[in-house]
Design an enzyme around this catalytic site. Structure first.
Site, PDB file in Angstrom:
ATOM      1  N   ASN A  19       0.847  -1.180   0.000  1.00 48.58           N
ATOM      2  CA  ASN A  19       0.000   0.000   0.000  1.00 48.58           C
ATOM      3  C   ASN A  19       0.891   1.241   0.000  1.00 48.58           C
ATOM      4  O   ASN A  19       1.508   1.569   1.014  1.00 48.58           O
ATOM      5  CB  ASN A  19      -0.898  -0.015   1.243  1.00 48.58           C
ATOM      6  CG  ASN A  19      -1.892   1.129   1.250  1.00 48.58           C
ATOM      7  OD1 ASN A  19      -1.690   2.149   0.604  1.00 48.58           O
ATOM      8  ND2 ASN A  19      -2.975   0.963   1.998  1.00 48.58           N
ATOM      9  N   ASP A  53      -3.338   8.696 -10.821  1.00 43.23           N
ATOM     10  CA  ASP A  53      -4.682   9.267 -10.925  1.00 43.23           C
ATOM     11  C   ASP A  53      -4.629  10.759 -10.628  1.00 43.23           C
ATOM     12  O   ASP A  53      -3.897  11.209  -9.743  1.00 43.23           O
ATOM     13  CB  ASP A  53      -5.626   8.581  -9.931  1.00 43.23           C
ATOM     14  CG  ASP A  53      -5.870   7.126 -10.300  1.00 43.23           C
ATOM     15  OD1 ASP A  53      -5.839   6.805 -11.500  1.00 43.23           O
ATOM     16  OD2 ASP A  53      -6.092   6.320  -9.383  1.00 43.23           O
ATOM     17  N   LYS A 109     -10.378  17.333  -7.988  1.00 45.56           N
ATOM     18  CA  LYS A 109     -11.125  18.108  -7.007  1.00 45.56           C
ATOM     19  C   LYS A 109     -10.289  18.383  -5.761  1.00 45.56           C
ATOM     20  O   LYS A 109      -9.549  17.520  -5.298  1.00 45.56           O
ATOM     21  CB  LYS A 109     -12.407  17.371  -6.608  1.00 45.56           C
ATOM     22  CG  LYS A 109     -13.417  17.215  -7.729  1.00 45.56           C
ATOM     23  CD  LYS A 109     -14.675  16.541  -7.226  1.00 45.56           C
ATOM     24  CE  LYS A 109     -15.714  16.405  -8.330  1.00 45.56           C
ATOM     25  NZ  LYS A 109     -16.953  15.733  -7.851  1.00 45.56           N
ATOM     26  N   ASP A 133       0.082  12.095 -19.042  1.00 45.66           N
ATOM     27  CA  ASP A 133      -0.317  12.802 -20.255  1.00 45.66           C
ATOM     28  C   ASP A 133      -1.196  13.997 -19.912  1.00 45.66           C
ATOM     29  O   ASP A 133      -1.777  14.624 -20.801  1.00 45.66           O
ATOM     30  CB  ASP A 133      -1.048  11.860 -21.217  1.00 45.66           C
ATOM     31  CG  ASP A 133      -2.270  11.204 -20.585  1.00 45.66           C
ATOM     32  OD1 ASP A 133      -2.531  11.431 -19.380  1.00 45.66           O
ATOM     33  OD2 ASP A 133      -2.974  10.444 -21.293  1.00 45.66           O
TER      34      ASP A 133
END
Length: 208
Positions: free
Chosen positions: A82, A109, A113, A145
Site C-alpha cells: 500500500n 490518478d 477536485k 499525459d
C-alpha cells in the site's frame, strides 16, 4: 474511473522478499502504484540487468499476474504493498538492503477536485517518506499525459527541501530529455497535450 487508495487495513507484503532477487545488492528502481507500468518494468529489467526493478501495488491479482510474467527475469519482482501507508512504506524501503537510486510513478490518478487531494499519490507525506530512504542523487520521476498532474507534482516536490527539479522529459518512445532547467523551474507543460511527459526530481541533501 480512478481507483481509490487502499484503506489503512489493506494487506501489505514486502518484508524480506528482496531476497528473491538474484543479486540483492544491486541498486533498486522502485515503481510506486505500478498497475499501469508493468510492461515498462518488464522491458526495462530485460534491458538493464545492472539494476533490480521492483513494482509495488495494492492490487493482489495484478501483482500475482505481473510476478508470473517476471519469473524469468532475475532482476524484476512485483510485490503487494500500500503506497499510501507512508510509515510502513518507509520501513519497507529501508529493509531492502540495497540503495534505492530511482523511484517512478507512471500515470498517477489525477484527482482534480480539491476535496480529493488527499487521495493523490504525490503529496508531501510521500516525499517525507522517500527523502531519507533514497540515495544521494537518486531520481524520482512522475509521468503523465495530463499537464495538471505534472504541474501539481512539481509544486509538491518544489516545496520540499530534499528535492530539486532536473527537467522535463518526453516518453521513451519520443526521444531523450526535452528540457533541462535550473532549480527555479516548477511548472512543466508538455508541448503536445496527448503526449506522455515525465518530470524528474533529484534527491539533494540540503539544510532546511
Amino acid at each position: 474511473m480512478a481507483a481509490s487508495p487502499p484503506g489503512p487495513g489493506a494487506r501489505v507484503e514486502l518484508t524480506r522478499e528482496i531476497g528473491a532477487f538474484a543479486a540483492a545488492t544491486l541498486p533498486v528502481h522502485v515503481s510506486l502504484s505500478c498497475h499501469l507500468a508493468v510492461p515498462r518494468l518488464l522491458r526495462f529489467a530485460s534491458r538493464r540487468p545492472d539494476m533490480n526493478w521492483l513494482g509495488l501495488d495494492s492490487r493482489g491479482d495484478l501483482v500475482s499476474d505481473a510476478a508470473t510474467k517476471a519469473a524469468a527475469l532475475p532482476n524484476c519482482r512485483f510485490l503487494r504493498a500500500n503506497c499510501w501507508q507512508h510509515s510502513l512504506l518507509s520501513s519497507q524501503l529501508a529493509s531492502l538492503g540495497a540503495p534505492v537510486t530511482a523511484v517512478s510513478i507512471w500515470m498517477p490518478d489525477e484527482w482534480p477536485k480539491a476535496s480529493h487531494r488527499q487521495r493523490r499519490l504525490v503529496q508531501p507525506a510521500l516525499l517525507e517518506c522517500l527523502a531519507p530512504r533514497l540515495a544521494e542523487g537518486a531520481t524520482v520521476s512522475v509521468s503523465s499525459d495530463r499537464p495538471a498532474v505534472l504541474a501539481a507534482a512539481a509544486e509538491v516536490f518544489g516545496a520540499h527541501h530534499s528535492f530539486r527539479p532536473r527537467g522535463l522529459m518526453c516518453d521513451e518512445s519520443a526521444g531523450a530529455c526535452r528540457d533541462e532547467r535550473g532549480p527555479e523551474w516548477s511548472q512543466p507543460e508538455p508541448s503536445d497535450a496527448d503526449a506522455v511527459a515525465t518530470v524528474v526530481f533529484v534527491v539533494e541533501r540540503r539544510a532546511q
